[in-house]
Each structure stands twice: as C-alpha cells, then as structure tokens.
Design an enzyme around this catalytic site. Structure first.
Site, PDB file in Angstrom:
ATOM      1  CB  SER A 107      -8.725   7.399   5.997  1.00  0.00           C
ATOM      2  OG  SER A 107      -7.500   7.816   5.422  1.00  0.00           O
ATOM      3  CB  CYS A 108      -8.346  11.055   2.762  1.00  0.00           C
ATOM      4  SG  CYS A 108      -8.214  12.669   1.975  1.00  0.00           S
ATOM      5  N   GLY A 109     -11.314  11.080   0.929  1.00  0.00           N
ATOM      6  CA  GLY A 109     -11.835  11.144  -0.425  1.00  0.00           C
ATOM      7  C   GLY A 109     -10.921  11.863  -1.383  1.00  0.00           C
TER       8      GLY A 109
END
Length: 267
Positions: A116-118
């Site tokens: 969900s989060c780079g």
C-alpha cells in the site's frame, strides 16, 4: 503434532506421453511426473504465505520454513503443525508459542504495508538483507567429503530418479556420508524440508555440511546460516551476493561441485 494424510504418496503421478523419434516414429510411454501444488501456510490463524511445493514431507517444510523465516528460534517455539488437504492444494497450519507469536503479526503487518505504500520499499530492502548470525560451528571435513557425498547422492533421491524434475538437499557427515535427504520441486523448499526434518529430530550438523542440487543463491546461504550449517556445497554456480552473505556469516562454500572438481571462493 497432527500428521494429516501421508502426502508422500502423491509426490508423483504416472502420465502418458507420445514419444516422437527423430525418424518420425511415434510410440506411447508412461512417465512419473512430479506433483506441484499450492501450499498455504497459516501461522497462529493468520495467512502468511503460499508456496508451490511437492506435497511430501510438509511437516518438515513447516518447521524449516518457520526457522528460516526467523519466526522461531528453536523446535520448542513451534507448538503444533497440521497438514490439511483443501480444494486444489494443501493447508499447513502452524501454531507458534506466545514467546514468538508477535513476530507473525509484525511480518503480516509489514507485508500489508508493502502493498500500500511505495516508501515502505526502503524498509523491505533492510528486511531482505538483515544481519546473519555468525558461524557457531566450523566444518571439520575435507573437500574429499564433498566428492564422496556427490557420488552417493543419486541413490538417495527416489523422487528425483523417478521424475528428473526435483531438487534435493542432503545433510552430510564430515566424511561425506549422507545422513538425511529431502526432495522438492523448489530448491528453497527442499532445503527448508531438510532443515525442518533435522529440527524435528533434534539433529545437529555435527561439523558436517549441506549438499544441494541447485545453484548457490543468497537465500540458500541465509537458510544455511540460520540453521547453523558450517558449510554449504552446491552443484551449480553462486551469485556474487551469495558469496558476500556467506563471508558475512563465516559460512564456508563449495560450488560448481562436480565428480572431478569443485570451486572454493577466495575471501
């Protein structure tokens, strides 16, 4: 611990093929074909991973996987393991002790964050190359032991002999005598199964070594280091990262092991 069905009975299937010769002749023959099934691993009720594996020795796989994933530190940390056949695959349920249970939740949360989060990629890289434990035992054998183990390995691979489609991982004594072997379509799974079998039997490396029918990847080096293996020998080449990680852990390597030669990385 629950054993479930005997999954070794389904590690290969007899299938028919048409054999086409260079002269154009066609005949029908049967061959044993290696099975490969999804194995879902559940830890303390949480879905943790899905592996594609041979459906044999799955309790060994569960123990070895838990150790090399750093979910447990010793056999007593794994309270129970059960194998259940499910639609189109197998479910491997592991119950970890309260002492290490938090590791599962932390890893599951970390994997969820990854998707969900780079920015979490930075933490992922740090997790992928975590420090390895220093060598706790030294290999006391000589290279002649590797040649002895290689000469005996074919006879210790019944699934490999039948299918020619699986990897093997062998625990060898300092003189090259083969003590245990596990087989799987995946080289990582084969080594995890071997480590898990040794863990379940409370069997140490006893200054021996591991012999794998695969290339020497950094993941296999890490599994060897985490299981306190003194030396890892493989029949194929290493990667540069595998050599670097082995040197970091003080793990000796023998690679491209053939009946007449092998290579020793120079520090």
């Amino acid at each position: 611990m629950g054993a479930g069905p005997d999954p070794r009975l389904t590690s290969s299937l007899p299938l028919e093929f048409e054999r086409v010769g260079a002269d154009g002749r066609v005949d029908v023959q049967k061959r044993a074909i290696a099975e490969e099934v999804p194995v879902a691993i559940e830890c303390n009720g949480l879905g943790y991973a899905v592996l594609m594996a041979s459906p044999g020795d799955l309790l060994d796989l569960g123990h070895g996987f838990a150790l090399t994933e750093r979910l447990i530190d010793a056999a007593d940390d794994l309270i129970d393991a059960e194998v259940h056949p499910v639609d189109r695959g197998m479910l491997l349920r592991l119950t970890l002790s309260a002492r290490v249970a938090g590791r599962v939740a932390d890893r599951v949360r970390h994997r969820t964050a990854d998707s969900s989060c780079g920015l979490c990629g930075v933490e992922s890289l740090e997790q992928a190359l975590r420090p390895l434990p220093p060598r706790r035992a030294r290999w006391s054998g000589e290279d002649a032991a590797v040649f002895a183990a290689l000469a005996a390995l074919d006879a210790a691979q019944p699934l490999g002999a039948a299918t020619r489609a699986v990897h093997a991982a062998a625990a060898c004594a300092p003189d090259g005598t083969i003590r245990r072997v596990r087989e799987d379509v995946g080289r990582h799974n084969a080594f995890d199964k071997l480590i898990g079998a040794m863990l379940r039997e409370r069997m140490g490396w006893d200054h021996g070594f591991a012999l794998l029918t695969s290339r020497c990847s950094y993941e296999l080096v890490e599994k060897a280091a985490l299981s306190a293996c003194p030396m890892l020998a493989t029949i194929s080449a290493p990667t540069a990262l595998a050599i670097a990680r082995a040197q970091e852990a003080g793990l000796e390597l023998r690679v491209l092991a053939r009946p007449d030669s092998l290579l020793r990385p120079v520090a």
